[in-house]
Design an enzyme around this catalytic site. Structure first.
Site, PDB file in Angstrom:
ATOM      1  N   GLU A  30       0.829  -1.218   0.000  1.00  0.00           N
ATOM      2  CA  GLU A  30       0.000   0.000   0.000  1.00  0.00           C
ATOM      3  C   GLU A  30       0.859   1.263   0.000  1.00  0.00           C
ATOM      4  O   GLU A  30       2.065   1.216   0.276  1.00  0.00           O
ATOM      5  CB  GLU A  30      -0.938   0.010   1.208  1.00  0.00           C
ATOM      6  CG  GLU A  30      -0.230   0.121   2.537  1.00  0.00           C
ATOM      7  CD  GLU A  30      -1.116   0.715   3.627  1.00  0.00           C
ATOM      8  OE1 GLU A  30      -1.679   1.808   3.420  1.00  0.00           O
ATOM      9  OE2 GLU A  30      -1.223   0.085   4.694  1.00  0.00           O
ATOM     10  N   LYS A 164      -3.580  -1.795  15.607  1.00  0.00           N
ATOM     11  CA  LYS A 164      -3.070  -0.950  16.697  1.00  0.00           C
ATOM     12  C   LYS A 164      -4.065  -0.863  17.837  1.00  0.00           C
ATOM     13  O   LYS A 164      -5.269  -0.909  17.624  1.00  0.00           O
ATOM     14  CB  LYS A 164      -2.876   0.464  16.161  1.00  0.00           C
ATOM     15  CG  LYS A 164      -1.649   0.639  15.334  1.00  0.00           C
ATOM     16  CD  LYS A 164      -1.151   2.074  15.504  1.00  0.00           C
ATOM     17  CE  LYS A 164       0.153   2.243  14.771  1.00  0.00           C
ATOM     18  NZ  LYS A 164      -0.050   2.389  13.329  1.00  0.00           N
TER      19      LYS A 164
HETATM   20  N1  PSU Z   1      -2.841   1.584  10.679  1.00  0.00           N
HETATM   21  C1  PSU Z   1      -1.511   1.718  10.825  1.00  0.00           C
HETATM   22  N2  PSU Z   1      -0.788   2.409   9.893  1.00  0.00           N
HETATM   23  C2  PSU Z   1      -1.387   2.955   8.792  1.00  0.00           C
HETATM   24  C3  PSU Z   1      -2.794   2.788   8.644  1.00  0.00           C
HETATM   25  C4  PSU Z   1      -3.470   2.100   9.604  1.00  0.00           C
HETATM   26  O1  PSU Z   1      -0.977   1.214  11.784  1.00  0.00           O
HETATM   27  O2  PSU Z   1      -0.708   3.592   7.969  1.00  0.00           O
HETATM   28  C5  PSU Z   1      -3.472   3.323   7.429  1.00  0.00           C
HETATM   29  C6  PSU Z   1      -3.758   2.165   6.458  1.00  0.00           C
HETATM   30  O3  PSU Z   1      -3.623   2.641   5.127  1.00  0.00           O
HETATM   31  C7  PSU Z   1      -5.200   1.840   6.752  1.00  0.00           C
HETATM   32  C8  PSU Z   1      -5.755   3.202   7.042  1.00  0.00           C
HETATM   33  O4  PSU Z   1      -5.886   1.218   5.685  1.00  0.00           O
HETATM   34  O5  PSU Z   1      -4.741   3.851   7.782  1.00  0.00           O
HETATM   35  C9  PSU Z   1      -7.053   3.133   7.806  1.00  0.00           C
HETATM   36  O6  PSU Z   1      -7.612   4.406   7.881  1.00  0.00           O
HETATM   37  P1  PSU Z   1      -9.103   4.562   8.430  1.00  0.00           P
HETATM   38  O7  PSU Z   1      -9.046   4.194   9.871  1.00  0.00           O
HETATM   39  O8  PSU Z   1      -9.406   6.015   8.198  1.00  0.00           O
HETATM   40  O9  PSU Z   1      -9.960   3.655   7.613  1.00  0.00           O
END
Ligand code: PSU
Ligand code: MN
Length: 310
Positions: A30, A164
């Site tokens: 990604e 996380k």
């Molecule tokens: N969790 C992490 N590092 C990240 C992300 C999530 O530990 O970089 C990023 C990933 O790209 C994940 C996104 O898909 O954040 C999720 O965002 P949201 O919670 O807005 O869906």
């Protein structure tokens, strides 16, 4: 035969196209982690090192992003630099993908966004750091990452170091169960918690070898059970953070987000940036170590999966 209109949006690098034509294993990566998950220049350096590790393990890396109105599968060094350096890349999840493509903007794909693009490009394995999930307090905020819905519908295996603890990991696992997304764990019984090895929650199935993981995943898809699979592998012991420290910092970052009224797609990048600052940058070293480890696990899985396809 009518051409698939979606495929005209996908542009592969020469290396990815050649590997695919030869039936070699490919690993999608990604770009949100590059543009929004880590600071420059560590982000670009890590992206390159992750690609090298995947090649060394016998698979071809395919970092995915949106550029000039196309889904790009496999990026050059200059393109990785542009994504990591510019600070201009939009965060692109399922909702945002048409907007980014139609406008020609620079887009960094999330787990959900990358899964969509990987599936369009015929790639079965995708390596990330941590997946999005059900946020704490989601019972009132409704903040549930689109990553989970994507896992429910799109047939890509996602290799990660768990989720996380900014998230409600228990509810995240409940949500995945409801949507029929199997959570596999490699090397331990429990689901991993990104900065730390143990979330305190059991994964659904422990499968330590890439062959066993590949058999499980191929069986699911052979049965027509569309949708993703999560493969969790813990951060290497030496790079893990102390649990109490990360817990205290997470609480503080969550309180700051609330005070400052951060909402929507800004929540996760805000929390990640605050955790990095509050750990004095030490969380970044953990983050880099776990992504590299995930890359090796993912590449071995891609090699094993390619051998199950005839
Ligand atoms: N969790 C992490 N590092 C990240 C992300 C999530 O530990 O970089 C990023 C990933 O790209 C994940 C996104 O898909 O954040 C999720 O965002 P949201 O919670 O807005 O869906
Ligand atoms: Mn959200």
């Amino acid at each position: 035969m009518t051409p698939d209109p979606a495929s005209s949006w996908v542009v592969r690098s020469a290396a990815v196209a050649a590997a695919q034509a030869a039936g070699r294993p490919i690993v999608a990566l990604e770009s949100t982690i590059i543009a929004h998950g880590m600071p420059y220049p560590e982000n670009v350096r890590t992206a390159r090192e992750v690609e090298a590790l995947i090649r060394a393990t016998g698979a071809e890396p395919a970092t995915i992003a949106v550029m000039d109105g196309r889904i790009r599968v496999g990026l050059s060094d200059d393109e990785l630099e542009l994504l990591g350096r510019s600070g201009q890349a939009q965060k692109v999840s399922r909702r945002d993908l048409p907007a980014a493509l139609a406008s020609g903007a620079l887009g960094a794909t999330t787990v959900a966004g990358t899964m969509i693009c990987a599936a369009l490009a015929g790639i079965e394995v995708f390596v990330t750091g941590g997946i999005g999930g059900v946020h704490r307090g989601a019972e009132t905020s409704f903040d549930i990452s689109a990553d989970l819905q994507e896992l429910a519908r799109t047939s890509v295996a996602v290799v990660c170091a768990g989720a996380k603890s900014i998230l409600d990991i228990g509810l995240t696992l409940e949500y995945l169960e409801t949507h029929g997304v199997p959570v596999l764990s490699c090397g331990q019984d429990n689901f991993a918690a990104f900065y730390t090895r143990d979330s305190g929650f059991r994964a659904d199935f422990r499968l330590d070898s890439a062959q066993a993981q590949a058999r499980f995943i191929r069986t699911k898809w052979d049965l027509g059970l569309a949708g993703g699979v999560v493969l969790s592998t813990p951060v290497p012991e030496a790079a893990a953070m102390p649990r109490e420290e990360i817990d205290a910092i997470t609480e503080r970052a969550l309180a700051e987000a609330k005070e400052q009224g951060v909402v929507g797609k800004a929540v996760t990048p805000f929390l990640l940036a605050r955790i990095k600052a509050l750990t004095g940058g030490r969380s970044l070293a953990t983050n880099i170590a776990l992504v590299k480890h995930n890359a090796e696990v993912g590449a071995r899985l891609a090699v094993a999966l390619a051998q199950t396809r005839f």
